[in-house]
Enzyme design. Sequence first.
Site, mmCIF file in Angstrom:
data_model
loop_
_atom_site.group_PDB
_atom_site.id
_atom_site.type_symbol
_atom_site.label_atom_id
_atom_site.label_comp_id
_atom_site.label_asym_id
_atom_site.label_seq_id
_atom_site.Cartn_x
_atom_site.Cartn_y
_atom_site.Cartn_z
ATOM 1 N N GLN A 66 -7.535 -4.686 9.934
ATOM 2 C CA GLN A 66 -6.428 -4.293 10.806
ATOM 3 C C GLN A 66 -6.805 -3.120 11.715
ATOM 4 O OE1 GLN A 66 -2.285 -4.623 9.161
ATOM 5 N NE2 GLN A 66 -3.337 -4.773 7.194
ATOM 6 N N LYS A 115 0.815 -1.219 0.000
ATOM 7 C CA LYS A 115 0.000 0.000 0.000
ATOM 8 C C LYS A 115 0.846 1.266 0.000
ATOM 9 C CE LYS A 115 -0.726 0.579 4.978
ATOM 10 N NZ LYS A 115 -0.010 1.863 5.051
ATOM 11 N N THR A 116 1.976 1.262 0.716
ATOM 12 C CA THR A 116 2.820 2.462 0.756
ATOM 13 C C THR A 116 3.389 2.760 -0.628
ATOM 14 O OG1 THR A 116 3.412 1.971 3.053
ATOM 15 C CG2 THR A 116 4.797 3.547 1.881
ATOM 16 N N ASP A 151 -3.669 7.827 4.739
ATOM 17 C CA ASP A 151 -3.139 6.476 4.952
ATOM 18 C C ASP A 151 -3.681 5.915 6.264
ATOM 19 O OD1 ASP A 151 -1.652 4.212 4.527
ATOM 20 O OD2 ASP A 151 0.254 5.080 5.185
ATOM 21 N N GLU A 152 -3.671 4.585 6.402
ATOM 22 C CA GLU A 152 -4.162 3.918 7.624
ATOM 23 C C GLU A 152 -5.543 4.442 8.007
ATOM 24 O OE1 GLU A 152 -2.671 1.424 8.626
ATOM 25 O OE2 GLU A 152 -0.511 1.615 8.343
ATOM 26 N N ARG A 170 2.536 -10.510 10.589
ATOM 27 C CA ARG A 170 3.847 -9.858 10.728
ATOM 28 C C ARG A 170 4.959 -10.789 10.244
ATOM 29 N NH1 ARG A 170 2.260 -5.624 9.903
ATOM 30 N NH2 ARG A 170 0.335 -6.793 9.562
#
Length: 721
Positions: free
Chosen positions: A250, A32-33, A219-220, A596
């Site tokens: 998330q 996504k980044t 973002d987020e 993770r």
Amino acid sequence: MIDVSALNENQKEAVLDGAKYLRVVAGAGSGKTRVLTMRIVHLIEDRNVWPSHILAITFTNKAANEMKERIRRMLGEENGQPWISTIHSLCVRILREDILTMGWPRNFTVLDAEDQRAVLKEAYKQLGLEVSDYPYAVLLDYISNNKSAEISVERAFTLAGSYTGDKNKARVYEYYVKRQNELYALDFDDLILWTVKMFRKYPEVLAKWQKRFSYIHVDEFQDIDKLQYQLITQLTGPENSLYVVGDPDQTIYTWRGADVNIILNFERDFPDTKTIMLNENYRSTESILNGANSVIRNNKHRLEKDLYTHRESAEKITHYASAGDEYQAAWIAGEIARLHRKGKMYHDIAVLYRSNYLSRTLEKAMRDERIPYVIYGGVRFFERQEVKDALCYLRMVTSADDLALQRILNRPRRGIGNKTMDTLASAARESGRTMYETMKEETLFSGKIQKTMDDFVAMVEGWRQEAAKEGTEIFRLFEKIMDDCGYRRMLEDNDETDRIENLKELIDDVKEFSENYPESDLDEYLQLVSLYGDRDETMESDHVQLMTVHAAKGLEFDTVFVSDLNEGIFPNERAMNEGKRGIEEERRLAYVAFTRARNKLYLTEAGGFSYILQRVRTRSRFIDEIEGDYIEHKGAVFEENKREEKPLNQALYNDRGGRFSERLDRSGLQRFTKGEQVVHSVFGEGIVLSWNNGIAEIAFAYPYGIKKVATGHPSLKKKVS
């Protein structure tokens, strides 16, 4: 034209699509980044949007800095930079321009957590309250909740009624707000609240900022709260484009206000929204990803999305069931030691747990195995004592506010006691001036105390004159301040090596700021640094990282251990009592924890009695929810640690007949007898003192001594004569 050849089809669409309102649902490890960064570069390079008209809001300073660096590399130094910052930093910039409309000066002070506690300490002293009766954290929550709900001090007193405790809280709230006004100080809650109120009250100010940012990116997005969303919707005027990126699976910060419904119901507020799913995972192996998918699929309140990956591996998720928390920790440490001997670097390994208290046995086991480790998310750089002191000295050059003065006036010691400070504070209140102005303009004391005050004022005024000179470099001024005030000498005299190094690091930070923002002044640096909460601190040594699952958000590791997967622990007991909503949040937290891991995931549980839960531990439902094709089960558990409805696929789980010791016999695990010699891969040779239900008590040579070891552990073997 920006090169998108390396992107998959969904990523390309997310970068190039021209929809006015776009929601990108980006799964864990889906890039996504990269997509968000390339989207911004595409607007600048291909659609000729001025960089200054682009805003990107990130969740942390670290994420903002990473995005800035990526864009700088892609665009080159000659191009301008878009606005990329956290939402609090954005509000500081907005208020610095327009807070005059609210009747406040532009050089207002931003209160951090320690400043807030200092104000509360003043309030308690003035009001005769004890911190033992009203903990700071409780009062800060009370004040924050009142502000967020726009409950005034007067309304707080009305709501308190005749209850003494609530009335005292309202009195502290009243003092806190009054002190903020005297100091021209805003806390973190105020930064967003004041910006929202200013936009609501002055439409012309809002229109100005709407015009400035034609393209808004968030973002987020799954982590924002209702007030933050209100600010974002205010900035998104009729002509603005809004691009949000997040993953509802998330959302793990509802305890601090995050609302998963904001991203789920985004289309209701913006009816023409287009949604793009990023569901190819580039991080984890197939077993890890499919295992995580099978867990999160049990949540009903979510957007349907199954991540997939092309990263195949024969390794399954390993689940280890132990007889108790100490055995669990010993097994984790032993497995880490084994991986390290096979060439795995310690820093590629992380141990995650649901709550901080769970680190105790893990730390002990790490020490026993001589494994270097750190607790990730300990005392942050800008929260360390010496850093806070140094920044307060810098504040004396700009605002010289009372909180800064009170912190450093006697640090290093200048012989100024509490009585002197009280006299100074009282005189300042009576005259309506700051404590520093009172020191500067009045003679309140005599003899040595007055000379100390005069010398301090002369020192500060000298720094101010230096700061006013054209061409003065901030970091040079900082070095001078640390030398003049005697702070650096104090640390050197006390041989405080670590603190001296932290001070040097802070000077480097000031220098870096000066180089990156040559037109900025000391006040702007202090405004920026007050927002630092997650400065990236690198550790040079090789070590295992221990952390809570919340702290692991946004990180990834080659190998991950998730410990204490027991009902009441993970999922958490409080969340379980909240019903469906609480369980779904815990499941999202488990999903974050599992994803993770890049190549290997271990899940462990502890049997036995829990004093925290006041009952025997049982296996977490999240282990049972993982489909059998993706997980292997190891270890031994007691009969009480069974979930009969879903037996695990291994000898000790499937064979339920007979006593535990009989099942142990049938499983083929080793028996030991008293006096028998054994060899442990770490502790060396030892003698069995006792053996009971799969646990041996063994005496090893110095420095290890007597240890309890699960006899099914692969590190323990009988000595061959």
